[in-house]
Design a protein around this motif. Structure first.
Motif, PDB file in Angstrom:
ATOM      1  N   VAL A 167       5.169 -20.073 -12.451  1.00 49.17           N
ATOM      2  CA  VAL A 167       5.998 -19.092 -11.589  1.00 49.17           C
ATOM      3  C   VAL A 167       6.775 -18.230 -12.561  1.00 49.17           C
ATOM      4  CG1 VAL A 167       7.366 -18.558  -9.740  1.00 49.17           C
ATOM      5  CG2 VAL A 167       6.003 -20.614  -9.715  1.00 49.17           C
ATOM      6  N   LEU A 168       6.434 -17.066 -12.768  1.00 53.55           N
ATOM      7  CA  LEU A 168       7.222 -16.118 -13.205  1.00 53.55           C
ATOM      8  C   LEU A 168       8.169 -15.096 -12.346  1.00 53.55           C
ATOM      9  CD1 LEU A 168       7.468 -14.948 -16.161  1.00 53.55           C
ATOM     10  CD2 LEU A 168       5.763 -13.173 -15.393  1.00 53.55           C
ATOM     11  N   VAL A 169       9.279 -14.943 -12.611  1.00 53.43           N
ATOM     12  CA  VAL A 169      10.089 -14.071 -11.596  1.00 53.43           C
ATOM     13  C   VAL A 169      10.359 -12.712 -12.302  1.00 53.43           C
ATOM     14  CG1 VAL A 169      12.399 -13.842 -10.601  1.00 53.43           C
ATOM     15  CG2 VAL A 169      11.164 -16.123 -10.654  1.00 53.43           C
ATOM     16  N   THR A 170      10.101 -11.609 -11.667  1.00 58.09           N
ATOM     17  CA  THR A 170      10.322 -10.241 -12.245  1.00 58.09           C
ATOM     18  C   THR A 170      10.863  -9.285 -10.879  1.00 58.09           C
ATOM     19  OG1 THR A 170       9.561  -8.487 -13.594  1.00 58.09           O
ATOM     20  CG2 THR A 170       8.211  -9.408 -11.910  1.00 58.09           C
ATOM     21  N   TYR A 171      11.344  -8.209 -11.238  1.00 59.64           N
ATOM     22  CA  TYR A 171      11.798  -7.048 -10.513  1.00 59.64           C
ATOM     23  C   TYR A 171      10.597  -6.782  -9.326  1.00 59.64           C
ATOM     24  CZ  TYR A 171      15.831  -7.098 -13.753  1.00 59.64           C
ATOM     25  OH  TYR A 171      16.921  -7.611 -14.406  1.00 59.64           O
ATOM     26  N   HIS A 172      11.151  -6.601  -8.147  1.00 58.09           N
ATOM     27  CA  HIS A 172      10.179  -6.123  -7.189  1.00 58.09           C
ATOM     28  C   HIS A 172       9.894  -4.484  -7.443  1.00 58.09           C
ATOM     29  CE1 HIS A 172       8.874  -4.515  -3.413  1.00 58.09           C
ATOM     30  NE2 HIS A 172       8.767  -5.885  -2.888  1.00 58.09           N
ATOM     31  N   PRO A 173       8.806  -4.034  -7.160  1.00 56.22           N
ATOM     32  CA  PRO A 173       8.412  -2.699  -7.416  1.00 56.22           C
ATOM     33  C   PRO A 173       9.280  -1.549  -6.816  1.00 56.22           C
ATOM     34  CG  PRO A 173       6.358  -3.723  -7.050  1.00 56.22           C
ATOM     35  CD  PRO A 173       7.528  -4.607  -6.777  1.00 56.22           C
ATOM     36  N   SER A 174       9.938  -1.870  -5.593  1.00 54.15           N
ATOM     37  CA  SER A 174      10.738  -0.968  -5.015  1.00 54.15           C
ATOM     38  C   SER A 174      12.045  -0.716  -5.751  1.00 54.15           C
ATOM     39  CB  SER A 174      11.116  -1.288  -3.473  1.00 54.15           C
ATOM     40  OG  SER A 174      11.598  -2.481  -3.418  1.00 54.15           O
ATOM     41  N   TYR A 175      12.523  -1.849  -6.421  1.00 56.09           N
ATOM     42  CA  TYR A 175      13.699  -1.894  -7.150  1.00 56.09           C
ATOM     43  C   TYR A 175      13.548  -1.029  -8.461  1.00 56.09           C
ATOM     44  CZ  TYR A 175      17.248  -3.441 -10.424  1.00 56.09           C
ATOM     45  OH  TYR A 175      18.336  -3.556 -11.198  1.00 56.09           O
ATOM     46  N   LEU A 176      11.991  -1.092  -8.874  1.00 57.49           N
ATOM     47  CA  LEU A 176      11.666  -0.259 -10.210  1.00 57.49           C
ATOM     48  C   LEU A 176      11.712   1.047 -10.158  1.00 57.49           C
ATOM     49  CD1 LEU A 176       9.127  -2.585 -11.755  1.00 57.49           C
ATOM     50  CD2 LEU A 176      11.399  -2.574 -12.187  1.00 57.49           C
ATOM     51  N   LEU A 177      11.341   1.246  -8.603  1.00 60.81           N
ATOM     52  CA  LEU A 177      11.221   2.850  -8.426  1.00 60.81           C
ATOM     53  C   LEU A 177      12.828   3.526  -8.194  1.00 60.81           C
ATOM     54  CD1 LEU A 177       8.459   2.942  -5.355  1.00 60.81           C
ATOM     55  CD2 LEU A 177       8.447   3.690  -7.857  1.00 60.81           C
ATOM     56  N   ARG A 178      13.906   2.711  -7.901  1.00 59.74           N
ATOM     57  CA  ARG A 178      15.289   3.082  -7.676  1.00 59.74           C
ATOM     58  C   ARG A 178      15.984   2.996  -9.224  1.00 59.74           C
ATOM     59  NH1 ARG A 178      14.971  -0.407  -3.329  1.00 59.74           N
ATOM     60  NH2 ARG A 178      16.468  -1.966  -4.639  1.00 59.74           N
ATOM     61  N   VAL A 211       0.879  -1.108  -0.233  1.00 63.83           N
ATOM     62  CA  VAL A 211       0.107  -0.129   0.055  1.00 63.83           C
ATOM     63  C   VAL A 211       0.694   1.341  -0.097  1.00 63.83           C
ATOM     64  CG1 VAL A 211      -1.935  -1.135   1.271  1.00 63.83           C
ATOM     65  CG2 VAL A 211      -0.233  -0.023   2.490  1.00 63.83           C
ATOM     66  N   GLY A 212       2.275   0.965   0.192  1.00 64.06           N
ATOM     67  CA  GLY A 212       3.104   2.201   0.024  1.00 64.06           C
ATOM     68  C   GLY A 212       3.454   2.606  -1.632  1.00 64.06           C
ATOM     69  N   LYS A 213       4.487   3.434  -1.589  1.00 60.01           N
ATOM     70  CA  LYS A 213       4.927   3.740  -2.937  1.00 60.01           C
ATOM     71  C   LYS A 213       4.997   2.567  -3.876  1.00 60.01           C
ATOM     72  CE  LYS A 213       6.874   8.275  -1.777  1.00 60.01           C
ATOM     73  NZ  LYS A 213       8.101   9.103  -1.755  1.00 60.01           N
ATOM     74  N   ALA A 214       5.647   1.563  -3.315  1.00 58.14           N
ATOM     75  CA  ALA A 214       6.128   0.259  -4.115  1.00 58.14           C
ATOM     76  C   ALA A 214       4.562  -0.321  -4.476  1.00 58.14           C
ATOM     77  CB  ALA A 214       6.865  -0.691  -3.454  1.00 58.14           C
ATOM     78  N   GLY A 215       3.638  -0.077  -3.569  1.00 55.76           N
ATOM     79  CA  GLY A 215       2.220  -0.924  -3.731  1.00 55.76           C
ATOM     80  C   GLY A 215       1.841  -0.083  -4.784  1.00 55.76           C
ATOM     81  N   GLN A 216       1.772   1.194  -4.868  1.00 55.35           N
ATOM     82  CA  GLN A 216       1.193   2.066  -5.795  1.00 55.35           C
ATOM     83  C   GLN A 216       1.466   1.635  -7.184  1.00 55.35           C
ATOM     84  OE1 GLN A 216       1.695   6.109  -4.797  1.00 55.35           O
ATOM     85  NE2 GLN A 216       0.894   5.740  -2.616  1.00 55.35           N
ATOM     86  N   LEU A 217       2.886   1.427  -7.306  1.00 54.83           N
ATOM     87  CA  LEU A 217       3.438   0.786  -8.657  1.00 54.83           C
ATOM     88  C   LEU A 217       2.962  -0.449  -8.722  1.00 54.83           C
ATOM     89  CD1 LEU A 217       5.201   1.318 -11.090  1.00 54.83           C
ATOM     90  CD2 LEU A 217       7.075   0.617  -9.854  1.00 54.83           C
ATOM     91  N   LEU A 218       2.908  -1.309  -7.976  1.00 55.85           N
ATOM     92  CA  LEU A 218       2.244  -2.794  -8.271  1.00 55.85           C
ATOM     93  C   LEU A 218       0.880  -2.594  -8.802  1.00 55.85           C
ATOM     94  CD1 LEU A 218       2.551  -5.743  -8.252  1.00 55.85           C
ATOM     95  CD2 LEU A 218       1.831  -5.792  -5.846  1.00 55.85           C
ATOM     96  N   THR A 219      -0.012  -1.818  -8.058  1.00 59.65           N
ATOM     97  CA  THR A 219      -1.477  -1.494  -8.654  1.00 59.65           C
ATOM     98  C   THR A 219      -1.262  -1.144 -10.243  1.00 59.65           C
ATOM     99  OG1 THR A 219      -2.136  -0.795  -6.233  1.00 59.65           O
ATOM    100  CG2 THR A 219      -3.460  -0.219  -8.189  1.00 59.65           C
ATOM    101  N   LYS A 220      -0.162  -0.149 -10.403  1.00 62.92           N
ATOM    102  CA  LYS A 220      -0.473   0.316 -11.976  1.00 62.92           C
ATOM    103  C   LYS A 220       0.065  -0.904 -12.827  1.00 62.92           C
ATOM    104  CE  LYS A 220       0.468   5.080 -10.910  1.00 62.92           C
ATOM    105  NZ  LYS A 220       1.735   6.105 -11.097  1.00 62.92           N
ATOM    106  N   MET A 221       0.924  -1.842 -12.346  1.00 64.53           N
ATOM    107  CA  MET A 221       1.299  -2.989 -13.018  1.00 64.53           C
ATOM    108  C   MET A 221       0.200  -4.038 -13.312  1.00 64.53           C
ATOM    109  SD  MET A 221       5.057  -3.419 -11.106  1.00 64.53           S
ATOM    110  CE  MET A 221       5.475  -5.044 -11.865  1.00 64.53           C
ATOM    111  N   ILE A 222      -0.577  -4.210 -12.205  1.00 63.71           N
ATOM    112  CA  ILE A 222      -1.726  -4.941 -12.271  1.00 63.71           C
ATOM    113  C   ILE A 222      -2.745  -4.406 -13.279  1.00 63.71           C
ATOM    114  CG2 ILE A 222      -3.497  -6.173 -10.959  1.00 63.71           C
ATOM    115  CD1 ILE A 222      -1.734  -5.938  -8.466  1.00 63.71           C
ATOM    116  N   GLN A 223      -2.879  -3.359 -13.055  1.00 66.00           N
ATOM    117  CA  GLN A 223      -3.922  -2.723 -14.030  1.00 66.00           C
ATOM    118  C   GLN A 223      -3.445  -2.558 -15.535  1.00 66.00           C
ATOM    119  OE1 GLN A 223      -4.134   1.445 -12.369  1.00 66.00           O
ATOM    120  NE2 GLN A 223      -5.837   0.582 -10.854  1.00 66.00           N
ATOM    121  N   ALA A 224      -1.848  -2.523 -15.728  1.00 66.83           N
ATOM    122  CA  ALA A 224      -1.898  -2.731 -17.183  1.00 66.83           C
ATOM    123  C   ALA A 224      -1.875  -4.032 -17.703  1.00 66.83           C
ATOM    124  CB  ALA A 224      -0.140  -2.117 -17.149  1.00 66.83           C
TER     125      ALA A 224
END
Length: 320
Positions: free
Chosen positions: A287-298, A193-206
């Protein structure tokens, strides 16, 4: 005293070369992975010596047994087809290991998961029956209460505000599996639900989903101090809970967000870079592995790679 019936004829060079080629092929079949590459000039000289020893003149149809490639590897060249290779005795059986002594394991990955993304073997089903949504919700609620009362990790249980079990659709096609709660998650008791969570929500919506369509959870259910990575013992203490979640949810796809969740689920030491871009298996789930949203923010440049990973899942699911 002179020996009788002594064979004064030299060896047939063609037979000698065929025997050498046959022996080399046999050694490769029984597991010898490397053979020294012959020097072309030495091979030619030896072949000529054999021919002169046999009949005093060079033979016809001579072929080099091995030649060195530009990369320095050895390639086998087949012998003349008119000569049959000799019969070579079968390889000896492996030595017997005494009772009680250690043996190297030849088994595959632990039951339930596999790193063989191109394996033709069918996926191993989740244990037990698949529950209807109402029963899934009840079982998840039961485990959530156990997590809330858990004190297995002394440090995490003392410094947490709330445990963060997970939320979302109890019969999802996709489950997103992260690392652990951050500050905002620790205060609210909800995952991402933090900044990384907001990016994850955008990824889910995409991906044309809503957060309510998927399930979101973490490897550990309590926030580590100062957002440090979970310790191995902390991950193991939570393993019972996240494995129970997957057994109840049985998602078609699990998206591991970052290194911690990928290594915990697949029991591997490989990096995200080595694991991404392909499917792995955890029971019935891909199982699919990808980057963590916090990593994508950085590292915003990695967003394209993460989107490529999600598109791989969407194509496989028939959603693109």
């Amino acid at each position: 005293m002179p020996q009788e019936n002594q064979n004064l004829e030299g060896p047939d060079p063609a037979v000698t070369l065929a025997q050498a080629a046959g022996l080399a092929e046999h050694l490769q079949r029984v597991g010898v992975q490397w053979l020294p590459a012959a020097d072309p000039d030495s091979v030619t000289a030896l072949a000529e010596q054999l021919r002169f020893a046999a009949d005093g003149s060079p033979g016809e149809g001579s072929e080099q047994v091995a030649e060195r490639t530009p990369e320095g590897t050895s390639e086998q060249v087949s012998a003349p087809p008119a000569v049959s290779p000799p019969t070579v005795p079968p390889a000896a059986a492996p030595p017997t290991v005494a009772a009680g002594s250690a043996q190297p394991s030849t088994a595959g990955p632990t039951t339930g998961f596999s790193l063989q993304s191109d394996s033709a073997d069918p996926a191993e089903p989740y244990p037990g029956p698949s529950l209807v949504p109402e029963m899934r919700a009840a079982e998840l609620a039961k485990f959530s209460e156990q997590v809330a009362a858990c004190t297995r990790c002394e440090i995490l249980s003392q410094c947490r505000t709330k445990t963060v079990f997970g939320e979302g659709n109890v019969a999802p096609r996709v489950a997103f599996f992260g690392e652990g709660p951050g500050r905002e998650e620790d205060l609210s008791g909800r995952p991402f639900v933090g900044k990384a969570g907001q990016l994850l929500t955008k990824m889910i919506q995409a991906c044309k989903f809503a957060r309510e369509d998927v399930y979101i959870m973490n490897t550990v259910k309590c926030r580590p101090p100062n957002n440090r990575n979970p310790e191995p013992t902390e991950i193991e203490n939570c393993r019972e809970f996240f494995q129970a979640q997957f057994e109840i949810l049985r998602p078609e796809y699990i998206v591991c967000l970052g290194l911690v969740s990928a290594q915990a689920l697949l029991s591997t030491k490989l990096s995200v870079g080595r694991l991404r871009g392909k499917f792995h298996q955890y029971f019935d789930s891909k199982v699919l592995v990808t980057y963590h949203p916090s990593y994508l923010l950085r590292n915003p440049a990695a967003k394209k790679a993460a989107w490529d990973d999600l598109q791989l899942m969407l194509r496989d699911a028939g959603l693109m």
